[in-house]
Write a protein that holds these residues in place. Structure first.
Motif, PDB file in Angstrom:
ATOM      1  N   VAL A 103      42.468  40.509 -22.324  1.00 20.51           N
ATOM      2  CA  VAL A 103      43.877  40.840 -22.129  1.00 20.51           C
ATOM      3  C   VAL A 103      44.252  41.948 -23.114  1.00 20.51           C
ATOM      4  CG1 VAL A 103      44.876  39.152 -23.745  1.00 20.51           C
ATOM      5  CG2 VAL A 103      46.160  39.829 -21.729  1.00 20.51           C
ATOM      6  N   VAL A 104      45.107  42.864 -22.685  1.00 21.09           N
ATOM      7  CA  VAL A 104      45.598  43.917 -23.564  1.00 21.09           C
ATOM      8  C   VAL A 104      46.672  43.295 -24.457  1.00 21.09           C
ATOM      9  CG1 VAL A 104      46.806  46.132 -23.694  1.00 21.09           C
ATOM     10  CG2 VAL A 104      45.055  45.757 -21.926  1.00 21.09           C
ATOM     11  N   LYS A 105      46.412  43.321 -25.741  1.00 22.18           N
ATOM     12  CA  LYS A 105      47.289  42.677 -26.723  1.00 22.18           C
ATOM     13  C   LYS A 105      48.738  43.150 -26.558  1.00 22.18           C
ATOM     14  CE  LYS A 105      47.777  41.680 -31.587  1.00 22.18           C
ATOM     15  NZ  LYS A 105      47.232  41.733 -32.908  1.00 22.18           N
ATOM     16  N   GLY A 106      49.633  42.179 -26.516  1.00 19.70           N
ATOM     17  CA  GLY A 106      51.060  42.477 -26.438  1.00 19.70           C
ATOM     18  C   GLY A 106      51.574  42.824 -25.058  1.00 19.70           C
ATOM     19  N   SER A 107      50.723  42.760 -24.026  1.00 20.53           N
ATOM     20  CA  SER A 107      51.151  43.199 -22.692  1.00 20.53           C
ATOM     21  C   SER A 107      51.693  42.070 -21.818  1.00 20.53           C
ATOM     22  CB  SER A 107      49.996  43.891 -21.961  1.00 20.53           C
ATOM     23  OG  SER A 107      49.012  42.947 -21.565  1.00 20.53           O
ATOM     24  N   ILE A 108      51.466  40.823 -22.196  1.00 22.04           N
ATOM     25  CA  ILE A 108      51.866  39.715 -21.320  1.00 22.04           C
ATOM     26  C   ILE A 108      53.378  39.521 -21.329  1.00 22.04           C
ATOM     27  CG2 ILE A 108      51.748  37.209 -20.986  1.00 22.04           C
ATOM     28  CD1 ILE A 108      48.855  37.288 -21.779  1.00 22.04           C
ATOM     29  N   GLU A 109      53.914  39.399 -20.123  1.00 25.78           N
ATOM     30  CA  GLU A 109      55.319  39.053 -19.917  1.00 25.78           C
ATOM     31  C   GLU A 109      55.346  37.802 -19.052  1.00 25.78           C
ATOM     32  OE1 GLU A 109      57.566  42.333 -18.312  1.00 25.78           O
ATOM     33  OE2 GLU A 109      56.679  43.759 -19.734  1.00 25.78           O
ATOM     34  N   VAL A 110      56.275  36.891 -19.334  1.00 28.11           N
ATOM     35  CA  VAL A 110      56.379  35.636 -18.595  1.00 28.11           C
ATOM     36  C   VAL A 110      57.832  35.439 -18.173  1.00 28.11           C
ATOM     37  CG1 VAL A 110      56.117  33.121 -18.718  1.00 28.11           C
ATOM     38  CG2 VAL A 110      54.439  34.609 -19.839  1.00 28.11           C
ATOM     39  N   TYR A 111      58.017  35.130 -16.891  1.00 28.39           N
ATOM     40  CA  TYR A 111      59.351  34.924 -16.343  1.00 28.39           C
ATOM     41  C   TYR A 111      59.417  33.565 -15.656  1.00 28.39           C
ATOM     42  CZ  TYR A 111      59.629  39.869 -17.296  1.00 28.39           C
ATOM     43  OH  TYR A 111      59.603  41.082 -17.931  1.00 28.39           O
ATOM     44  N   PRO A 112      60.409  32.748 -16.013  1.00 27.88           N
ATOM     45  CA  PRO A 112      60.540  31.442 -15.367  1.00 27.88           C
ATOM     46  C   PRO A 112      60.971  31.593 -13.913  1.00 27.88           C
ATOM     47  CG  PRO A 112      62.394  31.832 -16.858  1.00 27.88           C
ATOM     48  CD  PRO A 112      61.454  32.996 -17.002  1.00 27.88           C
ATOM     49  N   ILE A 113      60.464  30.704 -13.071  1.00 27.28           N
ATOM     50  CA  ILE A 113      60.887  30.635 -11.673  1.00 27.28           C
ATOM     51  C   ILE A 113      61.415  29.212 -11.449  1.00 27.28           C
ATOM     52  CG2 ILE A 113      60.165  30.801  -9.253  1.00 27.28           C
ATOM     53  CD1 ILE A 113      60.073  33.494 -10.762  1.00 27.28           C
ATOM     54  N   LYS A 114      62.696  29.113 -11.201  1.00 28.65           N
ATOM     55  CA  LYS A 114      63.369  27.815 -11.073  1.00 28.65           C
ATOM     56  C   LYS A 114      62.669  26.911 -10.058  1.00 28.65           C
ATOM     57  CE  LYS A 114      68.050  26.011 -10.236  1.00 28.65           C
ATOM     58  NZ  LYS A 114      67.725  24.800  -9.632  1.00 28.65           N
ATOM     59  N   ASP A 115      62.475  25.675 -10.451  1.00 25.91           N
ATOM     60  CA  ASP A 115      61.880  24.632  -9.607  1.00 25.91           C
ATOM     61  C   ASP A 115      60.469  24.982  -9.114  1.00 25.91           C
ATOM     62  OD1 ASP A 115      64.222  23.100  -9.870  1.00 25.91           O
ATOM     63  OD2 ASP A 115      65.132  24.089  -8.130  1.00 25.91           O
ATOM     64  N   PHE A 116      59.799  25.872  -9.815  1.00 19.92           N
ATOM     65  CA  PHE A 116      58.431  26.231  -9.445  1.00 19.92           C
ATOM     66  C   PHE A 116      57.525  26.292 -10.674  1.00 19.92           C
ATOM     67  CE2 PHE A 116      55.047  29.362  -8.824  1.00 19.92           C
ATOM     68  CZ  PHE A 116      54.397  28.805  -7.740  1.00 19.92           C
ATOM     69  N   GLY A 117      57.818  27.206 -11.573  1.00 17.99           N
ATOM     70  CA  GLY A 117      56.968  27.420 -12.739  1.00 17.99           C
ATOM     71  C   GLY A 117      57.275  28.743 -13.384  1.00 17.99           C
ATOM     72  N   ALA A 118      56.323  29.677 -13.289  1.00 21.11           N
ATOM     73  CA  ALA A 118      56.491  30.958 -13.960  1.00 21.11           C
ATOM     74  C   ALA A 118      55.627  32.033 -13.317  1.00 21.11           C
ATOM     75  CB  ALA A 118      56.113  30.824 -15.439  1.00 21.11           C
ATOM     76  N   ILE A 119      56.018  33.263 -13.575  1.00 23.37           N
ATOM     77  CA  ILE A 119      55.212  34.424 -13.197  1.00 23.37           C
ATOM     78  C   ILE A 119      54.804  35.126 -14.482  1.00 23.37           C
ATOM     79  CG2 ILE A 119      55.186  36.684 -12.085  1.00 23.37           C
ATOM     80  CD1 ILE A 119      56.977  35.553  -9.938  1.00 23.37           C
ATOM     81  N   GLU A 120      53.519  35.392 -14.581  1.00 21.53           N
ATOM     82  CA  GLU A 120      52.952  36.121 -15.715  1.00 21.53           C
ATOM     83  C   GLU A 120      52.537  37.501 -15.221  1.00 21.53           C
ATOM     84  OE1 GLU A 120      48.992  35.869 -18.611  1.00 21.53           O
ATOM     85  OE2 GLU A 120      49.142  34.589 -16.849  1.00 21.53           O
ATOM     86  N   MET A 121      52.878  38.518 -16.001  1.00 19.84           N
ATOM     87  CA  MET A 121      52.454  39.884 -15.693  1.00 19.84           C
ATOM     88  C   MET A 121      51.873  40.490 -16.956  1.00 19.84           C
ATOM     89  SD  MET A 121      55.601  41.248 -13.272  1.00 19.84           S
ATOM     90  CE  MET A 121      56.629  41.609 -14.654  1.00 19.84           C
ATOM     91  N   GLY A 122      50.917  41.376 -16.779  1.00 22.72           N
ATOM     92  CA  GLY A 122      50.357  42.024 -17.950  1.00 22.72           C
ATOM     93  C   GLY A 122      49.277  43.018 -17.602  1.00 22.72           C
ATOM     94  N   LEU A 123      48.561  43.394 -18.626  1.00 16.88           N
ATOM     95  CA  LEU A 123      47.443  44.322 -18.491  1.00 16.88           C
ATOM     96  C   LEU A 123      46.194  43.661 -19.040  1.00 16.88           C
ATOM     97  CD1 LEU A 123      49.167  47.542 -19.896  1.00 16.88           C
ATOM     98  CD2 LEU A 123      48.684  47.051 -17.498  1.00 16.88           C
ATOM     99  N   HIS A 124      45.080  43.953 -18.394  1.00 12.96           N
ATOM    100  CA  HIS A 124      43.806  43.459 -18.897  1.00 12.96           C
ATOM    101  C   HIS A 124      42.715  44.480 -18.623  1.00 12.96           C
ATOM    102  CE1 HIS A 124      43.465  40.968 -14.888  1.00 12.96           C
ATOM    103  NE2 HIS A 124      43.434  42.245 -14.672  1.00 12.96           N
ATOM    104  N   LYS A 125      41.581  44.265 -19.311  1.00 10.97           N
ATOM    105  CA  LYS A 125      40.407  45.116 -19.135  1.00 10.97           C
ATOM    106  C   LYS A 125      39.231  44.221 -18.779  1.00 10.97           C
ATOM    107  CE  LYS A 125      41.602  48.528 -22.650  1.00 10.97           C
ATOM    108  NZ  LYS A 125      41.104  49.240 -23.846  1.00 10.97           N
ATOM    109  N   PHE A 126      38.347  44.746 -17.971  1.00 11.80           N
ATOM    110  CA  PHE A 126      37.109  44.050 -17.645  1.00 11.80           C
ATOM    111  C   PHE A 126      35.950  44.860 -18.197  1.00 11.80           C
ATOM    112  CE2 PHE A 126      40.176  42.441 -14.686  1.00 11.80           C
ATOM    113  CZ  PHE A 126      39.900  41.088 -14.680  1.00 11.80           C
ATOM    114  N   HIS A 127      35.055  44.168 -18.873  1.00  5.37           N
ATOM    115  CA  HIS A 127      33.912  44.828 -19.486  1.00  5.37           C
ATOM    116  C   HIS A 127      32.639  44.425 -18.755  1.00  5.37           C
ATOM    117  CE1 HIS A 127      36.527  46.033 -22.761  1.00  5.37           C
ATOM    118  NE2 HIS A 127      36.962  44.786 -22.807  1.00  5.37           N
ATOM    119  N   ASN A 128      31.839  45.406 -18.412  1.00  8.69           N
ATOM    120  CA  ASN A 128      30.572  45.187 -17.736  1.00  8.69           C
ATOM    121  C   ASN A 128      29.531  44.825 -18.793  1.00  8.69           C
ATOM    122  OD1 ASN A 128      28.150  45.368 -16.381  1.00  8.69           O
ATOM    123  ND2 ASN A 128      28.728  47.194 -15.213  1.00  8.69           N
TER     124      ASN A 128
END
Length: 162
Positions: A103-128
């Motif tokens: 995960v790209v440090k500091g990039s995660i955002e989390v938003y509550p979704i009423k009566d469901f849970g949450a949505i997480e958004m962010g940036l990440h990298k994949f290393h081969n």
């Protein structure tokens, strides 16, 4: 001030004002995420870490336990997957021992979704992991829909954009 210098002076004042107001607008558009609910944010960050620790170490049982039975995985290059076992098999065949996620440090955002849970958004990298020279990895965007059912968090949807 001489009358013939007045238009030049007026143009300088207008130009300075325009530059100053543009700097102010640019400053106002800077964005820094601050979670509305720090407890929820911390919970989702821990769940993200738990899931991707299992991903990076090929713990397929742990991944399967976190994925919802009704998973929807949208990948901009691979398309849509809706069968949990196909997703686990794809990870086993194409990811295990070959790719790790960071995960790209500091990039995660989390938003509550009423009566469901949450949505997480962010940036990440994949290393081969199979590339001896350390293949360059660029950041890509992701969105994860987390469902909370009696404090059991599962991933119901993933959007992965590269």
């Amino acid at each position: 001030m001489k009358k013939n210098n007045y238009p030049l002076f007026l143009i300088l004042i207008i130009t300075y004002s325009a530059c100053f107001s543009q700097k102010k607008v640019l400053k106002e558009t800077e964005y820094k995420y601050v979670p509305d609910n720090l407890e929820l944010y911390n919970t989702i960050v821990v769940m993200d870490s738990t899931f991707f620790q299992a991903y990076n170490t090929c713990n397929l049982d742990k991944q399967a336990a976190i994925y919802s039975d009704n998973i929807e995985f949208y990948h901009d290059k691979g398309g849509l997957m809706t069968v949990k076992q196909d997703l686990i098999d794809g990870t086993k065949n194409n990811i295990c021992g070959k790719v790790t996620r960071e995960v790209v440090k500091g990039s995660i955002e989390v938003y509550p979704i009423k009566d469901f849970g949450a949505i997480e958004m962010g940036l990440h990298k994949f290393h081969n992991n199979t590339d001896k020279e350390g293949m360059f990895s660029h950041s890509s965007k992701f969105i994860i829909f987390w469902k909370n059912n009696n404090n059991i968090w599962t991933i119901t949807k993933v959007v992965s954009l590269h």
